[in-house]
Write a protein that holds these residues in place. Structure first.
Motif, short mmCIF file in Angstrom:
data_model
loop_
_atom_site.label_atom_id
_atom_site.label_comp_id
_atom_site.label_asym_id
_atom_site.label_seq_id
_atom_site.Cartn_x
_atom_site.Cartn_y
_atom_site.Cartn_z
N LEU A 184 0.84 -1.19 0.00
CA LEU A 184 0.00 0.00 0.00
C LEU A 184 0.88 1.24 0.00
O LEU A 184 1.81 1.35 0.79
CB LEU A 184 -0.89 0.03 1.24
N ARG A 185 0.59 2.16 -0.89
CA ARG A 185 1.29 3.44 -0.96
C ARG A 185 0.23 4.52 -1.11
O ARG A 185 -0.59 4.46 -2.02
CB ARG A 185 2.26 3.50 -2.14
N LEU A 186 0.24 5.49 -0.25
CA LEU A 186 -0.71 6.59 -0.30
C LEU A 186 0.07 7.89 -0.31
O LEU A 186 0.91 8.12 0.55
CB LEU A 186 -1.65 6.55 0.91
N ILE A 187 -0.18 8.71 -1.31
CA ILE A 187 0.46 10.01 -1.41
C ILE A 187 -0.64 11.06 -1.37
O ILE A 187 -1.59 11.01 -2.14
CB ILE A 187 1.26 10.14 -2.71
N VAL A 188 -0.49 12.00 -0.45
CA VAL A 188 -1.43 13.12 -0.36
C VAL A 188 -0.64 14.37 -0.68
O VAL A 188 0.32 14.71 0.01
CB VAL A 188 -2.04 13.22 1.06
N ALA A 189 -1.03 15.04 -1.76
CA ALA A 189 -0.34 16.26 -2.18
C ALA A 189 -1.27 17.04 -3.10
O ALA A 189 -2.26 16.51 -3.61
CB ALA A 189 0.94 15.92 -2.91
N SER A 190 -0.93 18.29 -3.32
CA SER A 190 -1.70 19.09 -4.27
C SER A 190 -1.38 18.62 -5.69
O SER A 190 -0.39 17.92 -5.92
CB SER A 190 -1.34 20.57 -4.12
N VAL A 191 -2.21 18.98 -6.63
CA VAL A 191 -1.99 18.59 -8.02
C VAL A 191 -0.66 19.15 -8.52
O VAL A 191 0.11 18.45 -9.17
CB VAL A 191 -3.16 19.08 -8.92
N ASP A 192 -0.37 20.40 -8.17
CA ASP A 192 0.89 21.01 -8.60
C ASP A 192 2.09 20.27 -8.03
O ASP A 192 3.06 20.01 -8.74
CB ASP A 192 0.94 22.48 -8.19
N LYS A 193 2.02 19.91 -6.76
CA LYS A 193 3.13 19.19 -6.12
C LYS A 193 3.27 17.80 -6.73
O LYS A 193 4.39 17.33 -6.97
CB LYS A 193 2.90 19.09 -4.60
N ALA A 194 2.16 17.14 -7.01
CA ALA A 194 2.20 15.80 -7.61
C ALA A 194 2.85 15.88 -8.99
O ALA A 194 3.71 15.06 -9.33
CB ALA A 194 0.79 15.22 -7.71
N LYS A 195 2.48 16.88 -9.80
CA LYS A 195 3.08 17.04 -11.11
C LYS A 195 4.57 17.32 -10.99
O LYS A 195 5.37 16.84 -11.79
CB LYS A 195 2.39 18.16 -11.89
N GLU A 196 4.94 18.12 -9.99
CA GLU A 196 6.35 18.42 -9.74
C GLU A 196 7.13 17.15 -9.42
O GLU A 196 8.29 17.01 -9.81
CB GLU A 196 6.44 19.40 -8.57
N MET A 197 6.47 16.19 -8.77
CA MET A 197 7.11 14.92 -8.43
C MET A 197 7.04 13.92 -9.58
O MET A 197 7.56 12.82 -9.48
CB MET A 197 6.45 14.30 -7.18
N GLY A 198 6.39 14.30 -10.67
CA GLY A 198 6.29 13.42 -11.83
C GLY A 198 5.09 12.49 -11.79
O GLY A 198 5.03 11.51 -12.51
N ILE A 199 4.13 12.79 -10.95
CA ILE A 199 2.92 11.97 -10.84
C ILE A 199 1.79 12.69 -11.57
O ILE A 199 1.37 13.76 -11.17
CB ILE A 199 2.54 11.75 -9.36
N ASP A 200 1.33 12.09 -12.67
CA ASP A 200 0.24 12.70 -13.43
C ASP A 200 -0.63 11.66 -14.13
O ASP A 200 -1.14 11.87 -15.22
CB ASP A 200 0.80 13.69 -14.45
N TRP A 201 -0.80 10.51 -13.50
CA TRP A 201 -1.52 9.40 -14.11
C TRP A 201 -2.95 9.75 -14.46
O TRP A 201 -3.53 9.19 -15.38
CB TRP A 201 -1.49 8.17 -13.20
N TRP A 202 -3.57 10.68 -13.76
CA TRP A 202 -4.96 11.02 -14.02
C TRP A 202 -5.12 11.73 -15.37
O TRP A 202 -6.21 11.73 -15.93
CB TRP A 202 -5.52 11.91 -12.90
N GLU A 203 -4.04 12.31 -15.91
CA GLU A 203 -4.14 12.99 -17.19
C GLU A 203 -4.29 12.00 -18.35
O GLU A 203 -4.80 12.36 -19.40
CB GLU A 203 -2.91 13.87 -17.42
N ASP A 204 -3.83 10.77 -18.16
CA ASP A 204 -3.90 9.76 -19.22
C ASP A 204 -5.03 8.76 -19.00
O ASP A 204 -5.17 7.82 -19.78
CB ASP A 204 -2.57 9.00 -19.31
N ASP A 205 -5.82 8.94 -17.97
CA ASP A 205 -6.92 8.02 -17.67
C ASP A 205 -8.20 8.54 -18.33
O ASP A 205 -8.70 9.60 -17.96
CB ASP A 205 -7.11 7.92 -16.16
N PRO A 206 -8.72 7.81 -19.33
CA PRO A 206 -9.91 8.29 -20.03
C PRO A 206 -11.12 8.49 -19.12
O PRO A 206 -11.99 9.29 -19.43
CB PRO A 206 -10.20 7.20 -21.06
N ALA A 207 -11.17 7.79 -18.01
CA ALA A 207 -12.30 7.95 -17.09
C ALA A 207 -12.22 9.27 -16.33
O ALA A 207 -13.22 9.76 -15.81
CB ALA A 207 -12.34 6.78 -16.11
#
Length: 109
Positions: free
Chosen positions: A51-74
């Motif tokens: 289990l891995r849970l990351i809580v961050a703002s969208v800007d901070k997540a993008k800064e960390m290279g996390i943007d999976w929601w941008e490629d999810d059609p749902a």
């Protein structure tokens, strides 16, 4: 005349501001909670859950290279549009491959 709160300070009148400050800090800096669950029977690993849970703002997540929601059609209309455009291009290609193989019918006068 207002009466002072009997609740301790974190739950009193300043609690809302404290909660907002904590939430702002967490979203600004980010927080990671990680844990593993393993089920073993006689030294045989039956199940492992990571289990891995990351809580961050969208800007901070993008800064960390996390943007999976941008490629999810749902979750993203842009991703949905890209998926439909890709599927449309594939169908057009398949149709173009089938068209030359189809015998041409002679039209009756």
């Amino acid at each position: 005349m207002t009466t002072p709160s009997r609740l301790p300070d974190p739950y009193g009148q300043g609690g809302g501001a404290n909660l907002a400050d904590i939430l702002e800090r967490v979203l600004d800096k980010g927080i990671v909670i990680a844990g593993d669950i393993r089920i073993n029977l006689l030294d045989i690993e039956l199940l492992t859950i990571k289990l891995r849970l990351i809580v961050a703002s969208v800007d901070k997540a993008k800064e960390m290279g996390i943007d999976w929601w941008e490629d999810d059609p749902a979750l993203s209309s842009r991703a949905r549009h890209n998926e439909l455009a890709r599927e449309n291009a594939e169908l057009r290609e398949r149709l173009a491959q089938l068209e030359p193989a189809r015998p041409q019918r002679e039209e009756a006068p």
